[in-house]
Design an enzyme around this catalytic site. Structure first.
Site, mmCIF file in Angstrom:
data_model
loop_
_atom_site.group_PDB
_atom_site.id
_atom_site.type_symbol
_atom_site.label_atom_id
_atom_site.label_comp_id
_atom_site.label_asym_id
_atom_site.label_seq_id
_atom_site.Cartn_x
_atom_site.Cartn_y
_atom_site.Cartn_z
ATOM 1 N N TRP A 1 0.938 -0.968 -0.044
ATOM 2 C CA TRP A 1 -0.244 -0.035 0.020
ATOM 3 C C TRP A 1 0.722 1.055 -0.158
ATOM 4 O O TRP A 1 1.711 1.655 1.016
ATOM 5 C CB TRP A 1 -0.750 0.087 1.100
ATOM 6 C CG TRP A 1 -2.154 -0.886 1.391
ATOM 7 C CD1 TRP A 1 -3.419 -0.340 1.616
ATOM 8 C CD2 TRP A 1 -2.256 -2.304 1.236
ATOM 9 N NE1 TRP A 1 -4.220 -1.360 1.529
ATOM 10 C CE2 TRP A 1 -3.555 -2.564 1.681
ATOM 11 C CE3 TRP A 1 -1.369 -3.279 1.135
ATOM 12 C CZ2 TRP A 1 -3.855 -3.944 1.469
ATOM 13 C CZ3 TRP A 1 -1.741 -4.670 1.101
ATOM 14 C CH2 TRP A 1 -3.152 -4.833 1.167
ATOM 15 N N VAL B 1 1.658 -3.190 -6.451
ATOM 16 C CA VAL B 1 1.705 -1.840 -5.761
ATOM 17 C C VAL B 1 -0.015 -1.615 -5.711
ATOM 18 O O VAL B 1 -0.765 -1.602 -6.791
ATOM 19 C CB VAL B 1 2.494 -0.912 -6.452
ATOM 20 C CG1 VAL B 1 2.362 0.692 -5.760
ATOM 21 C CG2 VAL B 1 3.718 -1.151 -6.711
ATOM 22 N N LYS B 2 -0.153 -1.243 -4.564
ATOM 23 C CA LYS B 2 -1.623 -0.702 -4.279
ATOM 24 C C LYS B 2 -1.685 0.966 -4.000
ATOM 25 O O LYS B 2 -0.678 1.483 -3.211
ATOM 26 C CB LYS B 2 -2.343 -1.268 -3.104
ATOM 27 C CG LYS B 2 -3.776 -0.704 -2.925
ATOM 28 C CD LYS B 2 -4.345 -0.907 -1.431
ATOM 29 C CE LYS B 2 -5.543 -0.338 -1.268
ATOM 30 N NZ LYS B 2 -6.277 -0.394 0.193
ATOM 31 N N GLN B 3 -2.231 1.597 -5.014
ATOM 32 C CA GLN B 3 -2.161 3.122 -4.778
ATOM 33 C C GLN B 3 -3.742 3.631 -5.258
ATOM 34 O O GLN B 3 -4.533 3.277 -5.925
ATOM 35 C CB GLN B 3 -1.223 3.556 -6.052
ATOM 36 C CG GLN B 3 -1.046 5.057 -6.134
ATOM 37 C CD GLN B 3 -0.357 5.438 -4.735
ATOM 38 O OE1 GLN B 3 -1.259 6.030 -3.831
ATOM 39 N NE2 GLN B 3 0.888 5.396 -4.577
#
Length: 349
Positions: A199, A236-238
């Site tokens: 995150w 990747v969490k965005q």
């Protein structure tokens, strides 16, 4: 199937017909059922990590598409259990969190160590587990904003998890310590054969300037994504980019005018494509967050999914919009998002 154009309303043409002229799609590593063989095979991940990633790809309604639909429920720590589950007290029971993910056909369920450990013997072989290792603890007063490790990689491995996740507050006073902690944790997770998800959030009061919040600025979140890939995040969490020009507005760091004149435009798809470019051109998959629950959850969620998919992203991680509804309505919402990734007419821009 979900009527995507109708839900997009006045934005339908802007989002469904847009053709990206900033970063061409043929320069990206796009999602697909062969992502592990085509993209991850180049990196240093072990066969066990590749197998774990393929397990995620082969689960749920999006199985064998290369896209991911993840249910995240760590808000019991992040926002307090009462604030999170008062709308649906059944989610105080970890069993129902996992059941929601199963009923909705998610690729994976992400939650705290406590939640997943409580039901691991019953469910870890039925749906992939993603253990969130660190959290912001909101019971301290005055309120502090920091990410604290609540569990070890070994604990996640022993309960049968296929993946671990963590948050780094890039830009915060504590970010360098968090980078060191999570870099070491991700190294250990890869040694044990687990996928890593970061995150990659921004947090700094200075990132709000003249009434504009740049915590979701494409240039700043893009750099956070680049740092996430640097420490070994497989995914990747965005937060989806909402604006741009954070570097210039705050007047710090390093940027280049071509980021704004050539590599991005005002179209939200182009802003998210810049986020993806910073994930090593898609070698690390980009998933966007679904955001807070509100009055227009269905249309907002479908909009986010369309932007993510057309930009070249790998999927959505959607929690509050789903578990703050009845299980039936939560399943319907998640399925509507999945329909975007299943619809072959929604193509890469």
């Amino acid at each position: 199937m979900t009527d995507i154009a109708k839900l997009l309303g006045n934005e339908a043409d802007q989002l469904l017909q847009h053709r990206c002229s900033t970063i061409p799609a043929d320069q990206l590593y796009l999602p697909g059922p062969d992502f592990a063989d085509r993209v991850m095979i180049d990196n240093n991940r072990s066969p066990r990590v590749l197998a774990a990633m393929q397990t995620l790809f082969n689960t749920g309604r999006l199985a064998k598409t290369g896209y991911l639909s993840i249910l995240p429920v760590d808000q019991g720590v992040e926002h307090s259990a009462g604030a999170s589950f008062a709308a649906n007290p059944l989610y105080f029971d970890p069993k129902n969190i996992v059941e929601l993910a199963l009923e909705a056909g998610c690729n994976c369920v992400a939650s705290t160590y406590g939640v997943l450990a409580a039901v691991s013997r019953r469910y870890a072989h039925k749906i992939p587990f993603l253990v969130k290792l660190n959290h912001n603890e909101t019971l301290s007063y005055p309120t502090q904003y920091d990410q604290t490790l609540y569990a070890s990689v070994e604990q996640a491995f022993n309960l049968g998890a296929q993946a671990v996740g963590a948050t780094i507050y890039f830009g915060s006073e504590q970010s360098r310590r968090q980078i060191e902690e999570i870099s070491a944790a991700f190294e250990r997770a890869h040694e044990l054969g687990m996928v890593t998800v970061l995150w990659a959030y921004l947090r700094n009061a200075a990132f709000k300037k003249d009434g504009v919040d740049y915590h979701a600025s494409a240039d700043l979140t893009g750099q956070a994504n680049h740092l996430a890939a640097t420490i070994g995040a497989d995914i990747v969490k965005q937060k989806m980019a909402e604006n741009n020009g954070g570097y210039k507005a705050i007047n710090f760091g390093y940027t280049d005018e071509r980021v704004y004149s050539k590599l991005t435009s005002d179209n939200p798809i182009d802003l998210v494509r810049y986020q993806l470019a910073n994930c090593y051109m898609g070698r690390a998959g980009l998933i966007n967050s679904g955001g807070a629950a509100g009055e227009n959850d269905l249309s907002e969620s479908v909009r986010t999914a369309v932007i993510n998919k057309r930009a070249g992203g790998m999927g959505l991680i959607l929690g509050r919009k789903a578990f703050k509804k009845s299980m039936k309505d939560g399943v319907a919402l998640i399925n509507a998002v999945q329909d975007v990734y299943l619809d072959k007419k929604v193509t890469i821009a």
